[in-house]
Design a protein around this motif. Structure first.
Motif, PDB file in Angstrom:
ATOM      1  N   ARG A 111       0.812  -1.214   0.000  1.00 53.43           N
ATOM      2  CA  ARG A 111       0.000   0.000   0.000  1.00 53.43           C
ATOM      3  C   ARG A 111       0.849   1.268   0.000  1.00 53.43           C
ATOM      4  NH1 ARG A 111      -2.400  -3.041  -1.589  1.00 53.43           N
ATOM      5  NH2 ARG A 111      -2.018  -1.584  -3.298  1.00 53.43           N
ATOM      6  N   PHE A 112       2.126   1.102   0.295  1.00 62.42           N
ATOM      7  CA  PHE A 112       3.035   2.247   0.219  1.00 62.42           C
ATOM      8  C   PHE A 112       3.631   2.371  -1.172  1.00 62.42           C
ATOM      9  CE2 PHE A 112       7.087   4.402   0.532  1.00 62.42           C
ATOM     10  CZ  PHE A 112       6.809   5.473   1.374  1.00 62.42           C
TER      11      PHE A 112
ATOM     12  N   VAL B 128      21.454   6.475  -6.935  1.00 62.94           N
ATOM     13  CA  VAL B 128      21.323   5.025  -6.725  1.00 62.94           C
ATOM     14  C   VAL B 128      19.949   4.696  -6.144  1.00 62.94           C
ATOM     15  CG1 VAL B 128      22.158   3.094  -5.321  1.00 62.94           C
ATOM     16  CG2 VAL B 128      23.786   4.547  -6.534  1.00 62.94           C
ATOM     17  N   THR B 129      19.479   5.525  -5.204  1.00 67.66           N
ATOM     18  CA  THR B 129      18.165   5.294  -4.603  1.00 67.66           C
ATOM     19  C   THR B 129      17.058   5.415  -5.637  1.00 67.66           C
ATOM     20  OG1 THR B 129      18.979   6.178  -2.502  1.00 67.66           O
ATOM     21  CG2 THR B 129      16.599   6.018  -2.766  1.00 67.66           C
ATOM     22  N   LEU B 130      17.138   6.447  -6.488  1.00 72.66           N
ATOM     23  CA  LEU B 130      16.133   6.641  -7.528  1.00 72.66           C
ATOM     24  C   LEU B 130      16.112   5.470  -8.508  1.00 72.66           C
ATOM     25  CD1 LEU B 130      16.297  10.439  -8.449  1.00 72.66           C
ATOM     26  CD2 LEU B 130      14.232   9.141  -7.912  1.00 72.66           C
TER      27      LEU B 130
ATOM     28  N   TRP C 191       5.132  10.151  -3.854  1.00 70.47           N
ATOM     29  CA  TRP C 191       5.717  11.353  -3.260  1.00 70.47           C
ATOM     30  C   TRP C 191       7.175  11.141  -2.877  1.00 70.47           C
ATOM     31  CZ3 TRP C 191       3.114  15.283  -4.559  1.00 70.47           C
ATOM     32  CH2 TRP C 191       1.736  15.159  -4.775  1.00 70.47           C
ATOM     33  N   VAL C 192       7.531   9.924  -2.487  1.00 66.30           N
ATOM     34  CA  VAL C 192       8.942   9.628  -2.238  1.00 66.30           C
ATOM     35  C   VAL C 192       9.745   9.834  -3.514  1.00 66.30           C
ATOM     36  CG1 VAL C 192      10.595   7.818  -1.644  1.00 66.30           C
ATOM     37  CG2 VAL C 192       8.449   8.006  -0.379  1.00 66.30           C
ATOM     38  N   PHE C 193       9.222   9.308  -4.610  1.00 67.38           N
ATOM     39  CA  PHE C 193       9.867   9.435  -5.915  1.00 67.38           C
ATOM     40  C   PHE C 193      10.028  10.902  -6.291  1.00 67.38           C
ATOM     41  CE2 PHE C 193       9.607   8.854 -10.679  1.00 67.38           C
ATOM     42  CZ  PHE C 193      10.835   8.222 -10.804  1.00 67.38           C
ATOM     43  N   ASN C 194       8.977  11.677  -6.099  1.00 65.56           N
ATOM     44  CA  ASN C 194       9.027  13.092  -6.487  1.00 65.56           C
ATOM     45  C   ASN C 194       9.914  13.911  -5.565  1.00 65.56           C
ATOM     46  OD1 ASN C 194       7.411  13.626  -8.899  1.00 65.56           O
ATOM     47  ND2 ASN C 194       5.704  12.800  -7.717  1.00 65.56           N
ATOM     48  N   VAL C 195       9.980  13.557  -4.292  1.00 70.95           N
ATOM     49  CA  VAL C 195      10.877  14.272  -3.374  1.00 70.95           C
ATOM     50  C   VAL C 195      12.328  14.077  -3.805  1.00 70.95           C
ATOM     51  CG1 VAL C 195      11.826  14.256  -1.037  1.00 70.95           C
ATOM     52  CG2 VAL C 195       9.352  14.340  -1.376  1.00 70.95           C
ATOM     53  N   LEU C 196      12.684  12.844  -4.171  1.00 66.99           N
ATOM     54  CA  LEU C 196      14.044  12.578  -4.640  1.00 66.99           C
ATOM     55  C   LEU C 196      14.335  13.351  -5.932  1.00 66.99           C
ATOM     56  CD1 LEU C 196      14.256   8.741  -3.958  1.00 66.99           C
ATOM     57  CD2 LEU C 196      15.472  10.545  -2.741  1.00 66.99           C
TER      58      LEU C 196
ATOM     59  N   THR D  89       5.647  15.443 -15.821  1.00 67.54           N
ATOM     60  CA  THR D  89       4.971  14.141 -15.949  1.00 67.54           C
ATOM     61  C   THR D  89       4.909  13.388 -14.634  1.00 67.54           C
ATOM     62  OG1 THR D  89       4.801  12.181 -17.346  1.00 67.54           O
ATOM     63  CG2 THR D  89       7.002  12.759 -16.610  1.00 67.54           C
ATOM     64  N   THR D  90       5.923  13.520 -13.748  1.00 70.67           N
ATOM     65  CA  THR D  90       5.887  12.792 -12.478  1.00 70.67           C
ATOM     66  C   THR D  90       4.994  13.467 -11.438  1.00 70.67           C
ATOM     67  OG1 THR D  90       7.883  13.925 -11.678  1.00 70.67           O
ATOM     68  CG2 THR D  90       8.182  11.826 -12.825  1.00 70.67           C
ATOM     69  N   LEU D  91       4.875  14.788 -11.517  1.00 70.47           N
ATOM     70  CA  LEU D  91       4.046  15.496 -10.544  1.00 70.47           C
ATOM     71  C   LEU D  91       2.578  15.568 -10.947  1.00 70.47           C
ATOM     72  CD1 LEU D  91       6.391  18.509  -9.635  1.00 70.47           C
ATOM     73  CD2 LEU D  91       5.687  16.668  -8.100  1.00 70.47           C
TER      74      LEU D  91
END
Length: 387
Positions: free
Chosen positions: A12-13, A216-218, A302-307, A286-288
């Protein structure tokens, strides 16, 4: 441990509503990204590092010597046990009081002692040959992977229409070319993470290390959650500027001043257009917005977009430094001694050089990009004031 992993990879996350990890398991009909695929990056990162060592020794070094790149390092300080003990055990930058005490003790004048400490500090500075070899390796890799990325992406629908990044998500089959592209990029950034500790020391080591961690995280999370389509756009976009930057560095090490200046200004244009123009208007848009419209809201989005926003903050910081350097290049007729992170932390050779006699440009960085490089990467734009 199993409980911690289950909590971390909560569906769910990481996934949209009504999607489970079981839905993304590979079948005979279609292959999807699997977390265990990423283990390939570690042995491949080691192989890339070994290839780099062979490349620098048998290709880059002969090329550098053929181009008359200076092979010797800075002039070494004459041996002196007392000064060496002060340098290694007390301070590398003695104050006036200590200089006067050493002057009386050794019967040297203060200026000679200052010169000794300057030469001793610069003794640890890497040679131009080593820096050329490092830049040539990165130039070659970025050129190869950027060319591969362009050839791959021009055949994909999402290059021309970013909404295609989300069409059918997350049930988008993993293409072999995309899998190769991702794993090689991830392996390269893992190799940079470790080699950065033995590479030429830059003043922006901390910022570059942060950049590599974000990258690397992305790459890792976008692969596991199958956000690979937009990931390929980010990777290719970030590799473009680093090719020109490494070329500018090599030209500078070869003392091709006009070519170095031209390449640096070209790099400045490419970097600013790609990182402050295309990246926010094409990628962040496109991501936002398009991603939200297509899939709704879920935490991993939101984790993806924060990075991605962290990368954009780094882009703005580096662009400021590049614009500052480019302005000096235009106003003074030459590129100032700063660009993206190639002013080594041990370099203070210019401390006593009058500004009018300071050496010409040392255009360089660490490169990498953002989800490269970026590859990424310069805190040295104030170096002309610092030195």
């Amino acid at each position: 441990m199993a409980g911690i992993l289950a909590w971390f990879w909560n569906e769910r996350f990481w996934l949209p509503h009504n999607v489970t990890w079981a839905d993304l398991q590979s079948t005979e009909e279609a292959a999807f990204p699997q977390a265990e695929d990423l283990y390939l990056a570690f042995p491949l990162a080691f192989c890339i590092f070994m290839i780099r060592l062979l490349f620098e020794r048998f290709i880059a070094k002969p090329c550098a010597l053929g181009l008359k790149v200076q092979a010797n390092g800075p002039q070494k300080a004459q041996p002196n046990a007392i000064l060496e003990k002060v340098f290694t055990a007390i301070t590398k930058h003695p104050d006036e009081k200590r200089l006067e005490g050493l002057s009386k003790q050794l019967d040297w004048d203060v200026r000679s002692i200052q010169r000794w400490f300057r030469q001793r500090r610069n003794q640890e500075k890497p040679s131009t040959l080593r820096k050329f070899c490092e830049s040539m390796w990165r130039f070659t890799f970025y050129l190869y992977i950027f060319t591969y990325g362009v050839r791959f992406l021009k055949k994909t629908p999402w290059l021309w229409n970013t909404r295609q990044c989300w069409s059918g998500y997350p049930y988008q089959p993993l293409m072999p070319d995309l899998h190769y592209y991702y794993i090689v990029e991830l392996s390269f950034y893992w190799s940079l993470m470790f080699s950065q500790f033995i590479d030429v020391k830059r003043k922006d080591f901390g910022i570059m290390f942060t950049h590599h961690i974000v990258t690397v995280t992305l790459i890792t999370f976008s692969y596991v959650t199958n956000l690979t389509r937009v990931g390929t756009l980010i990777l290719c976009l970030h590799d473009a500027a680093d090719i020109v930057l490494e070329a500018a560095k090599m030209a500078n090490y070869c003392k091709c001043q006009k070519l170095s200046d031209l390449l640096f200004l070209t790099f400045a244009v490419v970097f600013i257009v790609s990182r402050l123009g295309i990246y926010p208007l094409w990628i962040l848009n496109t991501t936002l917005f398009e991603l939200y419209e297509a899939l709704g809201n879920f935490p991993a989005l939101w984790v993806f977009n924060v990075l991605l926003m962290v990368l954009q903050i780094l882009h703005c910081f580096w662009s400021y430094l590049i614009i500052k350097a480019a302005y000096k290049a235009i106003s003074k007729g030459k590129v100032a001694k700063d660009a993206r992170s190639d002013v080594e932390s041990s370099s203070d050779e210019e401390e006593t050089v009058p500004r009018s006699k300071a050496p010409h440009s040392t255009v360089t960085t660490n490169g990498t990009s953002g989800a490269n490089g970026t590859n990424g990467y310069l805190t040295a734009a104030t170096s002309s004031e610092e030195h």
